[in-house]
Design a protein around this motif. Structure first.
Motif, short mmCIF file in Angstrom:
data_model
loop_
_atom_site.label_atom_id
_atom_site.label_comp_id
_atom_site.label_asym_id
_atom_site.label_seq_id
_atom_site.Cartn_x
_atom_site.Cartn_y
_atom_site.Cartn_z
N SER A 221 -47.20 7.77 -33.52
CA SER A 221 -46.63 6.68 -32.73
C SER A 221 -45.28 7.10 -32.17
O SER A 221 -44.59 7.94 -32.74
CB SER A 221 -46.47 5.42 -33.58
OG SER A 221 -45.61 5.68 -34.67
N ALA A 222 -44.93 6.50 -31.03
CA ALA A 222 -43.64 6.80 -30.41
C ALA A 222 -42.55 6.09 -31.20
O ALA A 222 -42.58 4.89 -31.40
CB ALA A 222 -43.65 6.33 -28.96
N ARG A 223 -41.59 6.87 -31.65
CA ARG A 223 -40.49 6.30 -32.43
C ARG A 223 -39.24 6.19 -31.57
O ARG A 223 -38.93 7.10 -30.80
CB ARG A 223 -40.21 7.15 -33.67
CG ARG A 223 -41.31 7.08 -34.71
CD ARG A 223 -40.93 7.88 -35.94
NE ARG A 223 -40.92 9.31 -35.66
CZ ARG A 223 -40.58 10.23 -36.56
NH1 ARG A 223 -40.20 9.86 -37.77
NH2 ARG A 223 -40.60 11.51 -36.24
N VAL B 241 -38.98 0.37 -26.38
CA VAL B 241 -39.64 1.63 -26.74
C VAL B 241 -38.65 2.67 -27.27
O VAL B 241 -38.94 3.37 -28.24
CB VAL B 241 -40.40 2.19 -25.52
CG1 VAL B 241 -40.96 3.59 -25.83
CG2 VAL B 241 -41.54 1.25 -25.13
N ARG C 227 -48.13 -5.64 -31.48
CA ARG C 227 -48.61 -4.93 -30.30
C ARG C 227 -49.48 -5.87 -29.46
O ARG C 227 -49.77 -7.00 -29.85
CB ARG C 227 -49.44 -3.70 -30.71
CG ARG C 227 -48.62 -2.57 -31.34
CD ARG C 227 -47.63 -1.97 -30.33
NE ARG C 227 -46.83 -0.91 -30.91
CZ ARG C 227 -47.15 0.37 -30.87
NH1 ARG C 227 -48.28 0.75 -30.31
NH2 ARG C 227 -46.36 1.28 -31.40
N LYS D 99 -47.24 1.45 -22.38
CA LYS D 99 -48.09 2.60 -22.71
C LYS D 99 -47.53 3.88 -22.09
O LYS D 99 -47.51 4.94 -22.74
CB LYS D 99 -49.51 2.35 -22.22
CG LYS D 99 -50.25 1.27 -22.98
CD LYS D 99 -51.64 1.05 -22.39
CE LYS D 99 -52.38 -0.07 -23.13
NZ LYS D 99 -53.71 -0.34 -22.53
N ARG E 9 -44.34 4.94 -24.01
CA ARG E 9 -44.65 5.46 -25.34
C ARG E 9 -45.34 6.81 -25.24
O ARG E 9 -45.10 7.71 -26.07
CB ARG E 9 -45.51 4.45 -26.10
CG ARG E 9 -44.68 3.28 -26.62
CD ARG E 9 -45.50 2.17 -27.21
NE ARG E 9 -44.62 1.19 -27.85
CZ ARG E 9 -44.82 -0.11 -27.88
NH1 ARG E 9 -45.92 -0.63 -27.31
NH2 ARG E 9 -43.97 -0.92 -28.48
N THR F 75 -42.64 9.27 -24.52
CA THR F 75 -41.80 9.49 -25.69
C THR F 75 -42.49 10.40 -26.70
O THR F 75 -41.86 11.28 -27.30
CB THR F 75 -41.46 8.14 -26.35
OG1 THR F 75 -40.80 7.31 -25.39
CG2 THR F 75 -40.55 8.33 -27.54
N ARG F 76 -43.80 10.20 -26.89
CA ARG F 76 -44.54 11.08 -27.81
C ARG F 76 -44.55 12.52 -27.31
O ARG F 76 -44.34 13.47 -28.07
CB ARG F 76 -45.97 10.58 -27.98
CG ARG F 76 -46.12 9.36 -28.88
CD ARG F 76 -47.57 9.15 -29.27
NE ARG F 76 -48.41 8.89 -28.10
CZ ARG F 76 -48.67 7.68 -27.62
NH1 ARG F 76 -48.16 6.61 -28.20
NH2 ARG F 76 -49.46 7.53 -26.57
#
Length: 268
Positions: free
Chosen positions: A3-5, A111, A163, A248, A251, A254-255
């Motif tokens: 998951s994107a932190r 996000v 979510r 989406k 994220r 970011t990932r």
């Protein structure tokens, strides 16, 4: 799939954010506590002094957060999002308070976290002011207010648990309330400089804080609630209609950026 932190901020960054917030509160609210006999509440120089001080404090926050968790990849994303936000502002500026960049600040803060959100809000407002010619003594206050707005989105609960539609409704509700809060904060910055508008809405230097706040609420209702409603309504509509897709995308970016993974060069 990981998951994107959100980008974390360290103790120094958190301390700097608290410091800027406290000084920002003083910058916005100092006239309410000034003694009318002191002359401070009537001084035309005080707002300019605060206007010169706030950009320096924001710069300290940017440098501190960069030292703690914003590498070149995060700075690149900051630049892209700030450019998009600045480009969105002229699309609605001057039209019934319609400001589409606010929904982008909500989603980005959600996000990427509160520290990134604060810096993004401040930088976006600075860039958009240059783009639209809105540079003036009010600009540092706008930078700080939008930074707070974006920071608040990063502090909302449950990024890993809430979510889907529930998250969008939460963000829309925050955007709605935050849009009015932004308008109220900016009203406070200008209202204390406007006197003689009438006993019911004017700022009276040296009066008790409750009495002045009552007049301030009347001033907001009389002058800006319609403008703030346009900003709030547009933020809600854009969040509910475009928020899922943009969340989406942010994220996913970011990932892929993997901000928490250090960059290493293989010299072999």
């Amino acid at each position: 799939m990981t998951s994107a932190r959100p980008l974390r901020i360290g103790p120094r960054a958190a301390a700097a954010l608290v410091l800027v917030t406290l000084i920002g509160i003083a910058a916005f609210g100092w006239p309410l506590l000034a003694d009318g006999r002191s002359g401070l509440s009537h001084s035309p120089d005080a707002p300019w002094l605060f206007a010169a001080l706030l950009p320096l404090l924001v710069a300290v926050v940017v440098a501190t957060i960069a030292d703690q968790g914003m590498d070149s990849k995060a700075v690149a994303m900051l630049g892209v999002l700030a450019a998009v936000g600045a480009a969105l502002r002229p699309l609605g500026a001057g039209t019934a308070g319609l400001e589409p960049m606010f929904f982008l600040m909500v989603l980005s803060g959600r996000v990427l976290g509160p520290g990134f959100g604060f810096v993004l809000g401040s930088v976006t407002m600075f860039a958009s002011a240059l783009l639209t010619g809105g540079v003036g003594p009010w600009m540092p206050f706008q930078m700080l207010a939008l930074g707070w707005f974006s920071l608040g989105a990063g502090l909302l609960p449950g990024p890993g648990r809430i979510r889907g539609r529930a998250e969008l409704w939460m963000l829309a509700a925050y955007g709605f309330v935050g849009s009015f809060a932004y308008g109220a904060v900016m009203n406070l910055q200008g209202w204390v400089l406007l006197q003689g508008m009438g006993q019911g809405v004017s700022f009276h230097p040296g009066d008790p804080v409750p009495a002045n706040l009552t007049r301030f609420v009347a001033y907001c209702l009389a002058t800006s609630v319609g403008w703030d409603l346009g900003r709030a309504a547009l933020t809600v509509v854009l969040t509910l209609s475009l928020g899922g897709t943009l969340l989406k995308a942010l994220r996913r970016a970011t990932r892929k950026a993997a901000f928490d993974v250090p960059i290493c060069f293989d010299m072999r």
